[in-house]
Design a protein around this motif. Structure first.
Motif, PDB file in Angstrom:
ATOM      1  N   TYR A   1       7.449  -0.954 -11.224  1.00 13.53           N
ATOM      2  CA  TYR A   1       6.099  -1.330 -10.848  1.00 13.53           C
ATOM      3  C   TYR A   1       5.774  -0.849  -9.450  1.00 13.53           C
ATOM      4  O   TYR A   1       6.640  -0.662  -8.608  1.00 13.53           O
ATOM      5  N   LEU A   2       4.484  -0.581  -9.253  1.00 14.98           N
ATOM      6  CA  LEU A   2       3.954  -0.104  -7.985  1.00 14.98           C
ATOM      7  C   LEU A   2       3.230  -1.274  -7.322  1.00 14.98           C
ATOM      8  O   LEU A   2       2.451  -1.967  -7.993  1.00 14.98           O
ATOM      9  N   TYR A   3       3.454  -1.472  -6.038  1.00 18.95           N
ATOM     10  CA  TYR A   3       2.814  -2.582  -5.333  1.00 18.95           C
ATOM     11  C   TYR A   3       2.723  -2.255  -3.846  1.00 18.95           C
ATOM     12  O   TYR A   3       3.255  -1.245  -3.395  1.00 18.95           O
ATOM     13  N   ASP A   4       2.040  -3.114  -3.102  1.00 20.56           N
ATOM     14  CA  ASP A   4       1.791  -2.898  -1.669  1.00 20.56           C
ATOM     15  C   ASP A   4       1.095  -1.565  -1.412  1.00 20.56           C
ATOM     16  O   ASP A   4       1.328  -0.902  -0.403  1.00 20.56           O
ATOM     17  N   ILE A   5       0.253  -1.159  -2.335  1.00 15.88           N
ATOM     18  CA  ILE A   5      -0.512   0.076  -2.187  1.00 15.88           C
ATOM     19  C   ILE A   5      -1.785  -0.278  -1.423  1.00 15.88           C
ATOM     20  O   ILE A   5      -2.538  -1.164  -1.850  1.00 15.88           O
ATOM     21  N   PRO A   6      -2.023   0.373  -0.304  1.00 17.74           N
ATOM     22  CA  PRO A   6      -3.245   0.062   0.447  1.00 17.74           C
ATOM     23  C   PRO A   6      -4.493   0.271  -0.419  1.00 17.74           C
ATOM     24  O   PRO A   6      -4.549   1.200  -1.239  1.00 17.74           O
ATOM     25  N   GLY A   7      -5.488  -0.607  -0.269  1.00 21.55           N
ATOM     26  CA  GLY A   7      -6.729  -0.512  -1.031  1.00 21.55           C
ATOM     27  C   GLY A   7      -7.323   0.883  -0.950  1.00 21.55           C
ATOM     28  O   GLY A   7      -7.365   1.490   0.119  1.00 21.55           O
ATOM     29  N   GLY A   8      -7.750   1.425  -2.091  1.00 21.03           N
ATOM     30  CA  GLY A   8      -8.366   2.738  -2.146  1.00 21.03           C
ATOM     31  C   GLY A   8      -7.389   3.896  -2.242  1.00 21.03           C
ATOM     32  O   GLY A   8      -7.804   5.036  -2.434  1.00 21.03           O
TER      33      GLY A   8
END
Length: 139
Positions: free
Chosen positions: A42-49
């Motif tokens: 899983y992918l997470y802590d991705i900055p918005g946008g």
């Protein structure tokens, strides 16, 4: 064998078991999704946008779920592009091999669950778009 198009990428609604204490969504191999899962990440802590992905696979099927937040998946078969919004934890997107996909426009706090049909194999990835176009062109 013909190459898949962006319209072969299907949104699949997963079962939901309702409970007053919260819901649960089960996923079984080759039942709710059209392949057996060999890898989960899983992918997470991705900055918005921000964006992720921007590659294709030679053999690997993927199934993406926005388990929290939302994002869009930009699909590209070399001729046509299609944008799919994922914003519910009970719906996912099946991406067959041979499809260029980019996950874009993540909302803050999003989590993207990926179920894959293959173990990680760097040789399965096509990371250069020109190489992808060559892969899609019949010999």
């Amino acid at each position: 064998m013909s190459q898949p198009s962006v319209f072969d990428c299907s949104v699949i609604y997963l079962p939901r078991i309702h409970n007053r204490a919260g819901n649960i969504t089960p996923i079984h191999n080759s039942r709710e999704i059209p392949f057996d899962v060999r890898r989960i990440f899983y992918l997470y802590d991705i900055p918005g946008g921000e964006s992720r992905g921007a590659h294709a696979h030679r053999r690997c099927h993927q199934f993406l779920v926005a388990v929290s937040g939302c994002f869009e998946v930009l699909l590209d078969d070399g001729h046509t592009q299609r944008l799919v919004m994922l914003n519910r934890p009970y719906m996912g997107l099946h991406i067959p091999p041979g499809m260029w996909a980019s996950e874009v426009n993540f909302s803050s706090g999003s989590v993207c669950l990926v179920l894959a049909s293959e173990l990680y194999d760097e040789h399965d990835y096509i990371r250069n778009y020109d190489d992808f176009k060559s892969f899609r062109t019949p010999a």
